[in-house]
Design a protein around this motif. Structure first.
Motif, PDB file in Angstrom:
ATOM      1  N   ALA A   1       0.843  -1.210   0.000  1.00 57.68           N
ATOM      2  CA  ALA A   1       0.000   0.000   0.000  1.00 57.68           C
ATOM      3  C   ALA A   1       0.874   1.254   0.000  1.00 57.68           C
ATOM      4  O   ALA A   1       0.544   2.268  -0.637  1.00 57.68           O
ATOM      5  N   LEU A   2       1.986   1.155   0.693  1.00 58.87           N
ATOM      6  CA  LEU A   2       2.932   2.272   0.769  1.00 58.87           C
ATOM      7  C   LEU A   2       3.529   2.572  -0.610  1.00 58.87           C
ATOM      8  O   LEU A   2       3.588   3.722  -1.051  1.00 58.87           O
ATOM      9  N   LYS A   3       3.923   1.497  -1.300  1.00 57.60           N
ATOM     10  CA  LYS A   3       4.550   1.678  -2.622  1.00 57.60           C
ATOM     11  C   LYS A   3       3.601   2.417  -3.577  1.00 57.60           C
ATOM     12  O   LYS A   3       4.010   3.311  -4.308  1.00 57.60           O
ATOM     13  N   TYR A   4       2.326   2.017  -3.549  1.00 63.30           N
ATOM     14  CA  TYR A   4       1.346   2.650  -4.449  1.00 63.30           C
ATOM     15  C   TYR A   4       1.126   4.122  -4.098  1.00 63.30           C
ATOM     16  O   TYR A   4       0.880   4.945  -4.979  1.00 63.30           O
ATOM     17  N   ALA A   5       1.202   4.440  -2.804  1.00 60.88           N
ATOM     18  CA  ALA A   5       0.998   5.840  -2.397  1.00 60.88           C
ATOM     19  C   ALA A   5       2.195   6.689  -2.819  1.00 60.88           C
ATOM     20  O   ALA A   5       2.029   7.782  -3.376  1.00 60.88           O
ATOM     21  N   LEU A   6       3.403   6.185  -2.568  1.00 64.13           N
ATOM     22  CA  LEU A   6       4.594   6.983  -2.896  1.00 64.13           C
ATOM     23  C   LEU A   6       4.736   7.159  -4.406  1.00 64.13           C
ATOM     24  O   LEU A   6       5.302   8.145  -4.879  1.00 64.13           O
ATOM     25  N   ARG A   7       4.213   6.211  -5.149  1.00 68.80           N
ATOM     26  CA  ARG A   7       4.237   6.337  -6.613  1.00 68.80           C
ATOM     27  C   ARG A   7       3.531   7.625  -7.062  1.00 68.80           C
ATOM     28  O   ARG A   7       3.912   8.251  -8.040  1.00 68.80           O
ATOM     29  N   GLU A   8       2.483   8.014  -6.336  1.00 67.84           N
ATOM     30  CA  GLU A   8       1.738   9.243  -6.687  1.00 67.84           C
ATOM     31  C   GLU A   8       2.401  10.494  -6.117  1.00 67.84           C
ATOM     32  O   GLU A   8       2.127  11.605  -6.545  1.00 67.84           O
TER      33      GLU A   8
ATOM     34  N   VAL B   1       3.798  12.152  -2.130  1.00 64.13           N
ATOM     35  CA  VAL B   1       3.124  12.646  -0.920  1.00 64.13           C
ATOM     36  C   VAL B   1       3.908  13.843  -0.372  1.00 64.13           C
ATOM     37  O   VAL B   1       5.053  14.072  -0.747  1.00 64.13           O
ATOM     38  N   TYR B   2       3.263  14.573   0.533  1.00 63.14           N
ATOM     39  CA  TYR B   2       3.937  15.727   1.149  1.00 63.14           C
ATOM     40  C   TYR B   2       4.940  15.246   2.199  1.00 63.14           C
ATOM     41  O   TYR B   2       6.118  15.588   2.158  1.00 63.14           O
ATOM     42  N   LEU B   3       4.468  14.431   3.137  1.00 59.13           N
ATOM     43  CA  LEU B   3       5.352  13.961   4.213  1.00 59.13           C
ATOM     44  C   LEU B   3       5.125  12.471   4.443  1.00 59.13           C
ATOM     45  O   LEU B   3       3.989  12.015   4.567  1.00 59.13           O
ATOM     46  N   TRP B   4       6.212  11.719   4.487  1.00 62.71           N
ATOM     47  CA  TRP B   4       6.140  10.287   4.789  1.00 62.71           C
ATOM     48  C   TRP B   4       6.861  10.037   6.097  1.00 62.71           C
ATOM     49  O   TRP B   4       7.971  10.526   6.288  1.00 62.71           O
ATOM     50  N   LYS B   5       6.199   9.285   7.006  1.00 64.40           N
ATOM     51  CA  LYS B   5       6.819   8.971   8.312  1.00 64.40           C
ATOM     52  C   LYS B   5       7.071   7.464   8.437  1.00 64.40           C
ATOM     53  O   LYS B   5       6.238   6.738   8.966  1.00 64.40           O
ATOM     54  N   PRO B   6       8.201   6.997   7.884  1.00 69.39           N
ATOM     55  CA  PRO B   6       8.511   5.579   8.091  1.00 69.39           C
ATOM     56  C   PRO B   6       9.273   5.381   9.398  1.00 69.39           C
ATOM     57  O   PRO B   6       9.812   6.339   9.961  1.00 69.39           O
ATOM     58  N   ASN B   7       9.335   4.137   9.901  1.00 68.24           N
ATOM     59  CA  ASN B   7      10.373   3.801  10.870  1.00 68.24           C
ATOM     60  C   ASN B   7      11.509   3.171  10.051  1.00 68.24           C
ATOM     61  O   ASN B   7      11.414   3.075   8.821  1.00 68.24           O
ATOM     62  N   LEU B   8      12.564   2.737  10.715  1.00 66.56           N
ATOM     63  CA  LEU B   8      13.725   2.253   9.948  1.00 66.56           C
ATOM     64  C   LEU B   8      13.383   1.033   9.090  1.00 66.56           C
ATOM     65  O   LEU B   8      13.838   0.926   7.956  1.00 66.56           O
ATOM     66  N   SER B   9      12.537   0.125   9.641  1.00 67.48           N
ATOM     67  CA  SER B   9      12.270  -1.080   8.842  1.00 67.48           C
ATOM     68  C   SER B   9      11.375  -0.749   7.645  1.00 67.48           C
ATOM     69  O   SER B   9      11.529  -1.339   6.569  1.00 67.48           O
ATOM     70  N   GLU B  10      10.454   0.216   7.786  1.00 57.39           N
ATOM     71  CA  GLU B  10       9.634   0.612   6.630  1.00 57.39           C
ATOM     72  C   GLU B  10      10.503   1.287   5.566  1.00 57.39           C
ATOM     73  O   GLU B  10      10.327   1.056   4.366  1.00 57.39           O
ATOM     74  N   LEU B  11      11.452   2.109   6.014  1.00 50.01           N
ATOM     75  CA  LEU B  11      12.348   2.769   5.045  1.00 50.01           C
ATOM     76  C   LEU B  11      13.215   1.728   4.347  1.00 50.01           C
ATOM     77  O   LEU B  11      13.430   1.803   3.128  1.00 50.01           O
TER      78      LEU B  11
ATOM     79  N   GLY C   1      10.979  12.330  -6.310  1.00 47.39           N
ATOM     80  CA  GLY C   1       9.667  12.986  -6.309  1.00 47.39           C
ATOM     81  C   GLY C   1       8.581  12.210  -5.572  1.00 47.39           C
ATOM     82  O   GLY C   1       7.401  12.543  -5.664  1.00 47.39           O
ATOM     83  N   MET C   2       8.971  11.162  -4.827  1.00 45.80           N
ATOM     84  CA  MET C   2       7.945  10.361  -4.131  1.00 45.80           C
ATOM     85  C   MET C   2       7.450  11.035  -2.850  1.00 45.80           C
ATOM     86  O   MET C   2       6.347  10.753  -2.384  1.00 45.80           O
ATOM     87  N   ALA C   3       8.274  11.883  -2.261  1.00 46.79           N
ATOM     88  CA  ALA C   3       7.866  12.613  -1.047  1.00 46.79           C
ATOM     89  C   ALA C   3       8.656  13.916  -0.986  1.00 46.79           C
ATOM     90  O   ALA C   3       9.784  13.986  -1.466  1.00 46.79           O
TER      91      ALA C   3
END
Ligand SMILES: Nc1ncnc2c1ncn2[C@@H]1O[C@H](COP(=O)(O)OP(=O)(O)OP(=O)(O)O)[C@@H](O)[C@H]1O
Ligand SMILES: [Mg+2]
Length: 315
Positions: free
Chosen positions: A171-178, A180-190, A215-217
């Motif tokens: 779900a994250l990959k599809y969102a970043l493809r469009e 976003v303004y701000l993304w808040k991952p933790n280290l494992s998500e990044l 350009g993803m965030a």
């Protein structure tokens, strides 16, 4: 203060209890449960309220658990727009073993959302005027399309609102493809998104810069648990160090951090101040037991003690 909405596609009622010794095959006698509303965006809205801000929570809810969820949120005076669903809202179970002080979190997949229901969630976002921040947070329930957050990213762009994203997996990959303004991952998500097996703070700075260059965030705030957070934009690379506190429970730390950042930004604070405040909110959560979110007095005290290091110096 500008307006904030949160969207939680997969909300839940959290049932919190304790046992004395986790063992298989035996009946485990539990303490009287405490029920709390939950799910990423809902927790962000609840934390915003604790920080004396205001937001509108949009979420689907159904069955008796859905009615209960609505009541729990009404009790906390959270403004909400509820999309009624045929299937039942999930109930998660949080159990603290008092002998070991370890917490076990049993998270259910969530109800099946029909196409009409998830489309109604999107329409609800579209229909709100003058929104500055849209916070999309948490997992997707069965039935929701994998590009659900990506669709919200498109709506945010059309509305000229700023999308703050906190989710994981596909779900994250599809969102970043469009974008976003701000993304808040933790280290494992990044590391999942960047394709690293292991990620250090140094690599995290580089990975975030690359994602921003693509350009993803516009902004990436990577949370590092007790080690604080790092903020990366096109022009900023800054590390935030949080005071050491006695950690009781980290449940809700990420959501409170997002709430702190968004509330600060909506009050006109600059990005570094907002992230510093968000880190103080995350740390304030860990001073409380169970699923309790941050207390404003703790946040204010921690915020005064926050430190930050420019990445150039830090390296
Ligand atoms: N053990 C800790 N001690 C102090 N602060 C902490 C600790 N754990 C988390 N925090 C605070 O909370 C913020 C967010 O925590 P973390 O990096 O664990 O987020 P997360 O993994 O997204 O959490 P969540 O499980 O809530 O999604 C951190 O930046 C920090 O400010
Ligand atoms: Mg998180």
């Amino acid at each position: 203060m500008s307006s904030i909405i949160t969207i939680t596609p997969n909300p839940c009622v959290d049932k919190n209890t304790t046992i004395k010794g986790l063992q298989p095959d035996k009946k485990l006698r539990c303490s009287k449960p405490v029920f709390e509303p939950g799910g990423g965006g809902i927790n962000v809205s609840r934390a915003i309220q604790k920080l004396q801000g205001s937001s509108t929570a949009i979420y689907p809810a159904g069955g008796h658990t859905g009615v209960f969820l609505n009541k729990l949120l009404e009790k906390e005076n959270i403004k909400s727009i509820v999309i009624n669903t045929k299937d039942y809202t999930r109930e998660n179970i949080m159990v603290v073993d008092e002998l070991t002080n370890k917490q076990y979190r049993f998270c259910m997949p969530g109800p099946l959302l029909t196409e009409d229901e998830w489309q109604d969630c999107l329409h609800a976002i579209e229909s709100i005027n003058d929104v500055e921040y849209i916070v999309a947070s948490g997992s997707l329930p069965p039935g929701a399309p994998v590009d659900f957050f990506g669709r919200i990213a498109i709506i945010a762009k059309n509305k000229k609102a700023k999308l703050v994203l906190d989710t994981s997996g596909e779900a994250l990959k599809y969102a970043l493809r469009e974008g976003v303004y701000l993304w808040k991952p933790n280290l494992s998500e990044l590391s999942f998104y960047s394709g690293f097996n292991e990620i250090t703070t140094d690599i995290a700075f580089e990975a975030a810069k690359k994602i921003i260059a693509g350009g993803m965030a516009e902004i990436i705030v990577t949370s590092l648990g007790a080690a604080g957070a790092i903020l990366v934009t096109k022009n900023i690379a800054e590390r935030f160090v949080t005071p050491v506190v006695q950690r009781k429970s980290t449940v809700g730390a990420g959501d409170s951090m997002v709430a702190g950042i968004v509330v600060s930004l909506s009050k006109g604070k600059n990005l570094s101040e907002a992230v510093s405040y968000g880190v103080a909110c995350g740390t304030a959560v860990t001073m409380n037991p169970g699923t309790e979110l941050c207390k404003l007095a703790d946040v204010e005290k921690l915020y005064e003690q926050m430190g930050s290091i420019n990445y150039g110096d830090y390296k």
